[in-house]
Design a protein around this motif. Sequence first.
Motif, PDB file in Angstrom:
ATOM      1  N   ARG A 245       2.461   5.968  -5.784  1.00  0.00           N
ATOM      2  CA  ARG A 245       1.991   6.103  -7.286  1.00  0.00           C
ATOM      3  C   ARG A 245       0.906   6.487  -7.715  1.00  0.00           C
ATOM      4  NH1 ARG A 245       1.647   1.516  -9.905  1.00  0.00           N
ATOM      5  NH2 ARG A 245       0.907   0.303  -8.220  1.00  0.00           N
ATOM      6  N   ARG A 246      -0.248   7.084  -6.890  1.00  0.00           N
ATOM      7  CA  ARG A 246      -1.608   7.560  -7.171  1.00  0.00           C
ATOM      8  C   ARG A 246      -1.642   8.589  -8.058  1.00  0.00           C
ATOM      9  NH1 ARG A 246       0.353  10.452  -3.352  1.00  0.00           N
ATOM     10  NH2 ARG A 246      -0.661  12.429  -2.728  1.00  0.00           N
TER      11      ARG A 246
ATOM     12  N   LEU B  26       0.879  -1.322  -0.027  1.00  0.00           N
ATOM     13  CA  LEU B  26       0.173   0.008   0.020  1.00  0.00           C
ATOM     14  C   LEU B  26       0.837   1.302  -0.072  1.00  0.00           C
ATOM     15  CD1 LEU B  26      -3.117  -0.784   2.310  1.00  0.00           C
ATOM     16  CD2 LEU B  26      -2.925  -0.926  -0.253  1.00  0.00           C
ATOM     17  N   ILE B  27       1.933   1.323   0.807  1.00  0.00           N
ATOM     18  CA  ILE B  27       2.772   2.635   0.623  1.00  0.00           C
ATOM     19  C   ILE B  27       3.204   2.881  -0.841  1.00  0.00           C
ATOM     20  CG2 ILE B  27       4.898   3.586   1.407  1.00  0.00           C
ATOM     21  CD1 ILE B  27       4.636   2.075   4.102  1.00  0.00           C
ATOM     22  N   ASP B  28       3.601   1.884  -1.437  1.00  0.00           N
ATOM     23  CA  ASP B  28       3.903   1.950  -2.935  1.00  0.00           C
ATOM     24  C   ASP B  28       2.732   2.521  -3.686  1.00  0.00           C
ATOM     25  OD1 ASP B  28       5.803   1.712  -5.300  1.00  0.00           O
ATOM     26  OD2 ASP B  28       4.210  -0.058  -5.648  1.00  0.00           O
ATOM     27  N   LEU B  29       1.665   1.915  -3.630  1.00  0.00           N
ATOM     28  CA  LEU B  29       0.479   2.045  -4.467  1.00  0.00           C
ATOM     29  C   LEU B  29       0.088   3.574  -4.192  1.00  0.00           C
ATOM     30  CD1 LEU B  29      -2.129   1.475  -6.144  1.00  0.00           C
ATOM     31  CD2 LEU B  29      -3.143   0.613  -4.129  1.00  0.00           C
TER      32      LEU B  29
ATOM     33  N   GLU C 241      -8.007   3.689 -12.434  1.00  0.00           N
ATOM     34  CA  GLU C 241      -7.138   2.189 -11.983  1.00  0.00           C
ATOM     35  C   GLU C 241      -6.619   2.340 -10.633  1.00  0.00           C
ATOM     36  OE1 GLU C 241      -2.442   1.065 -13.735  1.00  0.00           O
ATOM     37  OE2 GLU C 241      -3.752   2.209 -14.971  1.00  0.00           O
ATOM     38  N   PHE C 242      -6.215   3.682  -9.970  1.00  0.00           N
ATOM     39  CA  PHE C 242      -5.906   3.515  -8.731  1.00  0.00           C
ATOM     40  C   PHE C 242      -7.058   2.905  -7.896  1.00  0.00           C
ATOM     41  CE2 PHE C 242      -6.443   5.653  -4.516  1.00  0.00           C
ATOM     42  CZ  PHE C 242      -5.005   5.471  -4.055  1.00  0.00           C
TER      43      PHE C 242
ATOM     44  N   LEU D  38      -6.790  -0.322  -5.708  1.00  0.00           N
ATOM     45  CA  LEU D  38      -7.110  -0.303  -4.123  1.00  0.00           C
ATOM     46  C   LEU D  38      -8.069  -1.249  -3.702  1.00  0.00           C
ATOM     47  CD1 LEU D  38      -6.310   0.800  -1.510  1.00  0.00           C
ATOM     48  CD2 LEU D  38      -7.917   2.854  -1.997  1.00  0.00           C
ATOM     49  N   ALA D  39      -9.396  -1.219  -4.260  1.00  0.00           N
ATOM     50  CA  ALA D  39     -10.460  -2.306  -4.106  1.00  0.00           C
ATOM     51  C   ALA D  39     -10.042  -3.570  -4.403  1.00  0.00           C
ATOM     52  CB  ALA D  39     -11.555  -2.067  -5.196  1.00  0.00           C
TER      53      ALA D  39
END
Length: 125
Positions: A105-106, A99-102, A113-114, A118-119
């Motif tokens: 990159r948001r 999650l920190i990477d996601l 897509e983000f 996440l979902a």
Amino acid sequence: MVHPHPELAAKRFGSALEICDGYVVGIYDLAASGGPEHTVLVQGRSAAHLRKLATRLCDRLDASLEGRAPDGQDAWMVVDGGDVVTHLLTLGALERFGLIDLFARREQLPAAEFHSELADRLKSA
């Protein structure tokens, strides 16, 4: 979601930070991509610690708990207060779901897509 009363949203956000003080690993504004204005990523010590923080957040923010932490490792809970959404995870879950990477990159990802990624990660929790 942008709160119709910005001062109330700021107060609710401040309450979330106060409750999770010392455990916040990221703060994000996802309003530009259709998400909540205040998203807080929190690393708790254990599933029990996450439940305690989530209960306090729900009470203070009059928010709903979107998920329950399982007993053991890799817990992930989400407290949805509309304009303030808090993701509470153990270190194992933060690492497992990336999650920190996601969240980092948001801004590089299209909003759809983000939110989809996440979902998908939430569903696999």
